[in-house]
Design an enzyme around this catalytic site. Structure first.
Site, PDB file in Angstrom:
ATOM      1  N   ASP A  30       0.852  -1.184   0.000  1.00 35.35           N
ATOM      2  CA  ASP A  30       0.000   0.000   0.000  1.00 35.35           C
ATOM      3  C   ASP A  30       0.890   1.237   0.000  1.00 35.35           C
ATOM      4  OD1 ASP A  30      -2.655   1.365   0.435  1.00 35.35           O
ATOM      5  OD2 ASP A  30      -1.543   2.080   2.187  1.00 35.35           O
TER       6      ASP A  30
ATOM      7  N   GLU B 140      -1.814  -1.530  -6.100  1.00 36.66           N
ATOM      8  CA  GLU B 140      -3.023  -0.872  -6.534  1.00 36.66           C
ATOM      9  C   GLU B 140      -2.756  -0.169  -7.851  1.00 36.66           C
ATOM     10  OE1 GLU B 140      -5.921   1.631  -3.595  1.00 36.66           O
ATOM     11  OE2 GLU B 140      -3.763   1.600  -3.363  1.00 36.66           O
TER      12      GLU B 140
ATOM     13  N   ASP C  22      -3.105   1.709   6.925  1.00 35.81           N
ATOM     14  CA  ASP C  22      -2.311   1.242   5.788  1.00 35.81           C
ATOM     15  C   ASP C  22      -2.137  -0.269   5.764  1.00 35.81           C
ATOM     16  OD1 ASP C  22      -2.072   3.921   5.159  1.00 35.81           O
ATOM     17  OD2 ASP C  22      -0.114   4.137   6.128  1.00 35.81           O
TER      18      ASP C  22
END
Ligand SMILES: [Zn+2]
Length: 463
Positions: A244, A328, A419
């Site tokens: 992340d 992501e 996170d």
């Protein structure tokens, strides 16, 4: 939508190219028998790899390079204009080979005879880059090619095998003397690490960044052995990691470990913000504005160096230890920009741009390292609610402001680090995609090095 005009082909196209566009026919080669291009057989597992070194040109070399960069830029722009004109005025498409024949004409023309001072192989490579830019445009992966501007575009020149001389140093294998076409002396290269054993440069690219530093990028084709597969204890489940990216920490892993923004980067970011405020106060077109701009360019160069080195060690370790890496498609932080005062807003924007650049660099490194070492990179769709979903019970929580570092799930009562929760969600979603692809794969076929959720039509977002 306007109907696009029909493409002109055949003899008519040839006539237009010859008469209106000044591209010579290929007559010279017509009478010769076509010889099939003999390609060097590439061993399986051979990968192209680029090693970059700094070098310090002499005054003459710098002047010669300046001329080369300028000529490459001119040829690129002229090729671009030619291809655009051919299509807009005559509906004729002009490809790489034809721009090369046009280049021969430009080199012979009186007004542009200065092009003869630069190696034609180097100028052809500029047209090759242009051709690549057009291919990416036609594939829909890039915008229409833009003209290169002095001082705005990065200066670069590419030398293929015939455009440079390489003499390996027997005392220090993997280093040596590099002499570029149209130059007499070898370059003063700082060999920060030797080229891999027995490899010779296949292609060289010389660049000058906006901070005025010169780099030599050496392309070699080397055999890279994939790493043995990484499994979880038990030996059947591939080891996976979720990453992340965020504002507070650069990268958070699903096991809770974090890679912070290095203090150095933060320092540079502060300085950058200050310099940019200064720049805004300087008069447009003034000498001082130019100087301020140069200082900013140097800072940007420093920042990207620090970031690249930092991420390099980090991604190497991650790729060694894991079989599947999940990221992501776009850092979520992008969507959660805090609304604050003007000065802070600018700073936030700057921080954001640094994170975006880190993310781009991280992705770039993970992509090629996964391909080299037989790993799989999974890129989760950016609409996947990684931050809001509780990784324990999968309930969807409230929208979180960036300042919120911890939250408790209303459904199951688990306290989450913002996170780490996101990283765990990413890992799980990534593994779901990984298995859906693995199941659909014919037996014996290796997993692809990249799985991108937005390119998998049949996979739906998990709730
Ligand atoms: Zn929960």
């Amino acid at each position: 939508m306007t109907e696009s005009p029909a493409r002109v082909v055949g003899e008519e196209a040839k006539r237009i190219k010859r008469e209106a566009l000044g591209i010579a026919d290929r007559s010279k080669h017509h009478k010769r028998r076509a010889v099939p291009l003999r390609r060097r057989a590439k061993e399986t597992g051979t990968q192209q790899r680029v090693y970059q070194y700094r070098f310090y040109p002499t005054v003459e070399q710098a002047a010669q390079l300046e001329q080369t960069f300028g000529a490459c830029r001119w040829v690129y722009n002229e090729g671009l204009a030619l291809r655009a004109r051919a299509w807009e005025q005559h509906q004729v498409s002009v490809g790489f080979a034809e721009t090369c024949r046009a280049l021969t004409g430009w080199r012979r023309a009186e007004g542009t005879s200065w092009l003869r001072d630069v190696s034609s192989a180097v100028l052809q490579q500029a047209l090759r880059h242009l051709d690549g830019a057009f291919s990416r445009f036609f594939k829909g992966t890039a915008k229409y090619p833009k003209r290169k501007k002095k001082r705005r575009s990065r200066d670069s020149a590419t030398y293929v095998r015939t455009g440079f001389r390489w003499v390996e140093d027997p005392e220090r294998p993997g280093t040596g003397l590099v002499t570029l076409a149209k130059q007499t002396e070898p370059l003063d290269v700082r060999w920060s690490r030797p080229l891999p054993r027995g490899e010779v440069p296949v292609k060289l690219t010389v660049t000058r960044d906006r901070a005025g530093r010169y780099f030599l990028s050496v392309l070699v084709e080397e055999l890279i052995e994939p790493l043995p597969a990484a499994f979880l204890p038990g030996g059947t489940e591939p080891k996976a990691v979720g990453l992340d990216l965020g504002l507070a920490t650069l990268v958070t892993l699903d096991d809770g470990s974090k890679l912070g923004h290095p203090r150095l980067l933060r320092k540079y970011a502060d300085e950058l913000a200050r310099r940019q405020r200064e720049l805004h106060r300087k008069e447009k077109g003034s000498r001082n504005r130019g100087k301020a701009r140069e200082r900013i360019a140097r800072l940007y160069a420093l920042i990207s160096d620090v970031r690249r080195d930092l991420l390099d060690q980090f991604t190497t370790r991650l790729v060694r230890e894991n079989q599947v890496l999940v990221v992501e498609d776009l850092p979520v932080a992008n969507l959660l920009r805090p609304a604050v005062g003007k000065g802070r807003r600018r700073k936030a924007k700057l921080n954001q741009s640094i994170i975006d650049a880190s993310w781009g660099e991280l992705l770039r490194q993970l992509r090629y390292k996964c391909a080299w070492y037989g790993r799989t990179l999974v890129i989760v769709d950016r609409f996947f609610p990684s931050t809001r979903r509780c990784c324990a019970c999968h309930a969807k929580g409230p929208r979180l402001d960036v300042s919120v570092r911890e939250w408790t799930c209303e459904e199951c009562g688990v306290l989450h680090d913002r996170d780490v929760n996101a990283a765990v969600n990413l890992r799980d979603e990534g593994m779901r995609l990984f298995w859906s692809v693995a199941m659909a794969l014919p037996p014996g076929r290796p997993m692809p090095p990249v799985i991108k959720a937005s390119e998998l039509p049949e996979v739906h977002l998990a709730a």
